[in-house]
Design a protein around this motif. Structure first.
Motif, short mmCIF file in Angstrom:
data_model
loop_
_atom_site.label_atom_id
_atom_site.label_comp_id
_atom_site.label_asym_id
_atom_site.label_seq_id
_atom_site.Cartn_x
_atom_site.Cartn_y
_atom_site.Cartn_z
N UNK A 38 -25.35 25.82 -48.74
CA UNK A 38 -24.55 25.37 -49.87
C UNK A 38 -23.96 26.56 -50.63
N UNK A 39 -24.75 27.61 -50.78
CA UNK A 39 -24.26 28.82 -51.45
C UNK A 39 -23.09 29.42 -50.69
N UNK A 40 -23.20 29.50 -49.38
CA UNK A 40 -22.13 30.07 -48.58
C UNK A 40 -20.84 29.25 -48.69
N UNK A 41 -21.00 27.94 -48.79
CA UNK A 41 -19.83 27.08 -48.95
C UNK A 41 -19.11 27.40 -50.26
N UNK A 42 -19.89 27.54 -51.34
CA UNK A 42 -19.30 27.84 -52.65
C UNK A 42 -18.57 29.18 -52.61
N UNK A 43 -19.17 30.17 -51.99
CA UNK A 43 -18.56 31.50 -51.91
C UNK A 43 -17.30 31.47 -51.06
#
Length: 465
Positions: A38-43
């Motif tokens: 999920x973090x990678x998606x946001x970034x």
């Protein structure tokens, strides 16, 4: 809605529960893996997310990143750092008369969780509870607000592409879809929004005894006394009030200013607003817009309920309302009774804190309360008066971005809390395994009871029970 669509929505919780039963509660490492995805998606999708927020709310990229994306990234980092410890089982051993009792406690996921997001911070307030739900080991169905359509559709695209339906799935649609979802057999419902809608969600969930976490709103009072006045203080208050064009559930709703610094405060507010957004705030690239036409009209109606000290302009075609300061407001006016949730700041003079607190002008169970003062006695008095879950002294807004602080309402502002460990606890329940090792059987606990055994029970109750 077609019958097929309705059946699909109704069966979503069961599909997710079946997968959880098949695979078992996900390990801490598996949960962290999902969070990092999920973090990678946001970034990776930052530009698309900020563009969607601008489309829905006219939100500047700086505000989009600082108040939505960065808050989520910090939350994920914090949760991943501490999750192993939070999710660890604990045990205890107790020696009783005739036996040894061993407790083993472990947090377990509720199962399939429904998360209904809000439109004012449509990325943060939709995904922040998802972080807690994943940390707790749950699967999620996510319903973003239809009033932020660009963001909702983007979240649907990026989440549904990255995660299997059995883990995370976004469903878009209007209030009819939301009603269908809240009537489905979820194991927990998390709702962010208005008190009126929150009551409907709670009522629908109660029919199936589904537990609910409600994050609502309220009129957050802000008190500025003569010891707390400074240009820097006013700057902080103005920033907190007009961030996101005032559409922030923890924004200072109404400012109560000690009469001795009242005029100075009003002058300073005007100066700061001009510094922030210029003399023509509609042309400022740093000032947002009202999300919907209906909410625009509600906020515009507030402007006529007092004397406009600053601002007052609006443009319905652009859903623009200038940062507005109101004075000379009649007691009982809707702007003093209802949550404003927009760029209109009533500024009310007061002479004595005791009289102000006893007047009934402050909502005690608002989401938060603000006081700017260096007087410890007044700060403690305000703290004792408020029933909200947080009190902020000499700052606004920042506490809600901290994963160290549980965020949630009390009374009319909702119930339940999340962020950080509070989110992990909110989206899990404690299961205790009790094992007993007998070395002596105490037969006196069985009927028929006797006076002798009653005397023994009273004498040894701490060892027996």
């Amino acid at each position: 809605m077609s019958d097929n669509e309705n059946r699909f929505l109704q069966t979503l919780p069961e599909r997710q529960r079946e997968e959880l039963l098949r695979q078992g509660s996900p390990s801490s490492e598996m949960r962290k893996k999902q969070l990092l995805k999920l973090k990678n998606i946001i970034v990776e999708r930052e530009k698309e997310l900020t563009d969607a927020l601008f489309s829905d709310l006219g939100k500047p990229a700086f505000e989009s990143f600082s108040s939505e994306l960065a808050v989520l990234l910090n939350e994920i980092d914090y949760v991943c750092k501490h999750l192993n410890r939070w999710n660890r089982s604990t045990s205890a051993r107790y020696l009783k008369l005739g036996y040894v009792e061993v407790f083993r406690k472990k947090r377990h996921p509720h199962g399939s969780v429904l998360i209904i997001g809000s439109w004012n911070y449509p990325v943060q307030l939709t995904l922040m509870p998802v972080i807690g739900a994943i940390a707790g080991g749950n699967s999620c169905i996510i319903k973003p607000s239809e009033y932020a359509p660009a963001t909702a559709e983007l979240l649907k695209e990026i989440i549904n592409q990255a995660f299997p339906l059995e883990q995370l799935h976004v469903v878009t649609g209007d209030s009819k879809i939301a009603s269908q979802l809240t009537s489905a057999p979820f194991d927990l419902i998390f709702f962010t929004g208005s008190g009126q809608t929150g009551k409907l969600v709670a009522d629908q969930a109660a029919k199936q005894l589904t537990p609910v976490i409600l994050e609502l709103g309220g009129k957050n009072p802000c008190i500025l006394d003569e010891t707390g006045f400074s240009s820097a203080t006013v700057r902080d208050i103005v920033w907190g009030k007009f961030l996101n064009a005032g559409q922030t559930c923890i924004a200072p709703d109404t400012l109560f200013v000690h009469r001795s610094v009242y005029e100075k405060t009003l002058d300073e507010i005007s100066t700061v607003l001009s510094d922030f957004y210029g003399e023509q705030p509609q042309t400022s690239g740093d000032y947002g817009r009202i999300c919907t036409d209906a909410h625009f009209q509600k906020v515009v109606d507030f402007i006529g309920q007092g004397t406009v000290r600053h601002g007052g302009a609006y443009d319905s075609a652009d859903r623009f309302i200038a940062p507005t300061v109101l004075t000379d407001i009649e007691p009982g006016s809707p702007v003093l009774e209802e949550e404003i949730f927009g760029p209109v700041l009533p500024v009310i003079p007061y002479t004595d804190l005791n009289s102000l607190l006893s007047s009934g002008s402050l909502q005690r169970d608002a989401l938060t309360g603000y006081i700017f003062s260096t007087d410890k006695r007044r700060i403690e008095q305000f703290n004792g008066y408020m029933r909200s879950s947080t009190i902020s002294v000499n700052q606004v807004i920042h506490h809600a971005a901290s994963p160290h602080i549980a965020f949630g309402g009390v009374g009319q502002s909702g119930y339940g809390a999340y962020h950080g460990k509070a989110g992990f606890l909110a989206f899990s329940y404690e299961k205790t395994s009790v094992r007993t090792y007998h070395y002596l059987r105490f037969s006196g606990k069985f009927p028929p009871y006797s006076e002798r055994n009653m005397k023994a029970l009273k004498k040894l109750r701490k060892r027996i029970l």
